[in-house]
Design a protein around this motif. Structure first.
Motif, short mmCIF file in Angstrom:
data_model
loop_
_atom_site.label_atom_id
_atom_site.label_comp_id
_atom_site.label_asym_id
_atom_site.label_seq_id
_atom_site.Cartn_x
_atom_site.Cartn_y
_atom_site.Cartn_z
N ARG A 23 -7.34 10.29 4.36
CA ARG A 23 -6.12 9.90 3.68
C ARG A 23 -6.48 9.11 2.42
NH1 ARG A 23 -1.57 8.07 8.24
NH2 ARG A 23 -1.47 10.11 9.28
N LEU A 24 -5.71 9.37 1.37
CA LEU A 24 -5.91 8.66 0.10
C LEU A 24 -4.89 7.54 0.01
CD1 LEU A 24 -7.45 8.65 -2.64
CD2 LEU A 24 -5.60 10.11 -3.53
N TYR B 288 0.84 -1.19 0.00
CA TYR B 288 0.00 0.00 0.00
C TYR B 288 0.88 1.24 0.00
CZ TYR B 288 0.87 1.39 4.86
OH TYR B 288 1.46 1.84 6.01
N SER B 289 0.27 2.35 -0.43
CA SER B 289 0.94 3.65 -0.40
C SER B 289 -0.06 4.70 0.03
CB SER B 289 1.49 4.02 -1.79
OG SER B 289 2.42 3.07 -2.25
N VAL B 290 0.40 5.72 0.71
CA VAL B 290 -0.42 6.88 1.05
C VAL B 290 -0.20 7.93 -0.03
CG1 VAL B 290 -0.92 8.67 2.74
CG2 VAL B 290 -0.26 6.38 3.51
N LEU B 291 -1.25 8.26 -0.76
CA LEU B 291 -1.14 9.20 -1.88
C LEU B 291 -1.49 10.63 -1.49
CD1 LEU B 291 -2.77 7.07 -4.73
CD2 LEU B 291 -0.35 7.17 -4.03
N GLY B 292 -2.24 10.79 -0.42
CA GLY B 292 -2.64 12.13 -0.01
C GLY B 292 -3.17 12.13 1.41
N ASP B 293 -3.11 13.28 2.04
CA ASP B 293 -3.57 13.42 3.42
C ASP B 293 -4.14 14.82 3.61
OD1 ASP B 293 -3.94 13.61 6.16
OD2 ASP B 293 -2.09 12.56 6.66
#
Length: 219
Positions: free
Chosen positions: A76-77, A66-71
């Motif tokens: 959180r995306l 998984y990755s966090v693309l936005g916050d």
């Protein structure tokens, strides 16, 4: 004639991760296929403990990375790549086969709620049967006649929980200028997190606008 159906499905995807944060709500943005044939989900998460959710994703057998693309602070995306076995339990290919278009896909710690454009009842029943063949519990919530009303009398493309949140917010003065209450106070009244309430209000408002204003103007 096509119609809009709302139904819930108990998918195993990220179930362990979702269970780590009971008040979490996930809102799907996109579903893609990787070059090696696995499925990749992009979704917004609203909740009060993102660290617990991410730890849950790392331990969840249905996800490989998984990755966090936005916050944005409240949300959180995420981008999550599913394991091969988890991908076999999804139903996007079944929906495409029967010309069913997913309009909104949201999930909480228990189930996934889907609002979809369906060409006819045969297509809906075929999708339901495909869910059951995959041991996925399917529950029909309502069918919209195209004018914003469901078969059980619900109106304006708003679910029962969204309606409860919107009406309570209105009665409490949340939409007044200046506001007479806060999001936190409303969330406490309803027994959910601030982030979950924010997402519920946003989706309810989207449904209202879509069913009442999103069309050709008379002027």
């Amino acid at each position: 004639m096509s119609f809009v159906a709302e139904f819930s499905v108990r998918y195993p995807i990220l179930r362990e991760a979702r269970a780590c944060v009971p008040g979490i709500e996930l809102e799907t943005e996109d579903v893609r296929q990787t070059p090696d044939g696995r499925q990749r989900f992009v979704f917004w998460a609203s909740g009060d403990d993102f660290e617990a959710f991410e730890s849950g994703v790392e331990a969840d057998a249905t996800a490989t990375e998984y990755s966090v693309l936005g916050d944005s602070g409240e949300r959180r995306l995420y981008r999550v790549t599913l394991s091969e076995s988890a991908g076999e339990r999804t139903t996007h290919s079944v929906a495409a086969k029967h010309d069913i278009v997913f309009l909104d896909v949201t999930a909480d710690s228990e189930e996934t709620r889907i609002r979809a454009r369906v060409p006819d009842r045969d297509a809906l029943f075929a999708f339901r049967d495909a869910c059951r063949e995959r041991d996925l519990a399917f529950r029909l919530v309502g069918i919209y006649d195209g004018g914003g009303e469901t078969a059980d009398g619900r109106q304006y493309d708003v679910t029962a929980s969204q309606r409860e949140a919107l009406v309570h917010a209105l009665d409490a003065g949340y939409f007044d200028v200046p506001r007479r209450t806060t999001l936190s106070e409303l969330a406490d009244d309803l027994g959910i997190s601030d982030q979950a309430l924010s997402a519920r209000l946003r989706r309810g408002q989207t449904g209202l606008v879509r069913s009442t204003l999103d069309g050709p103007s008379d002027t």
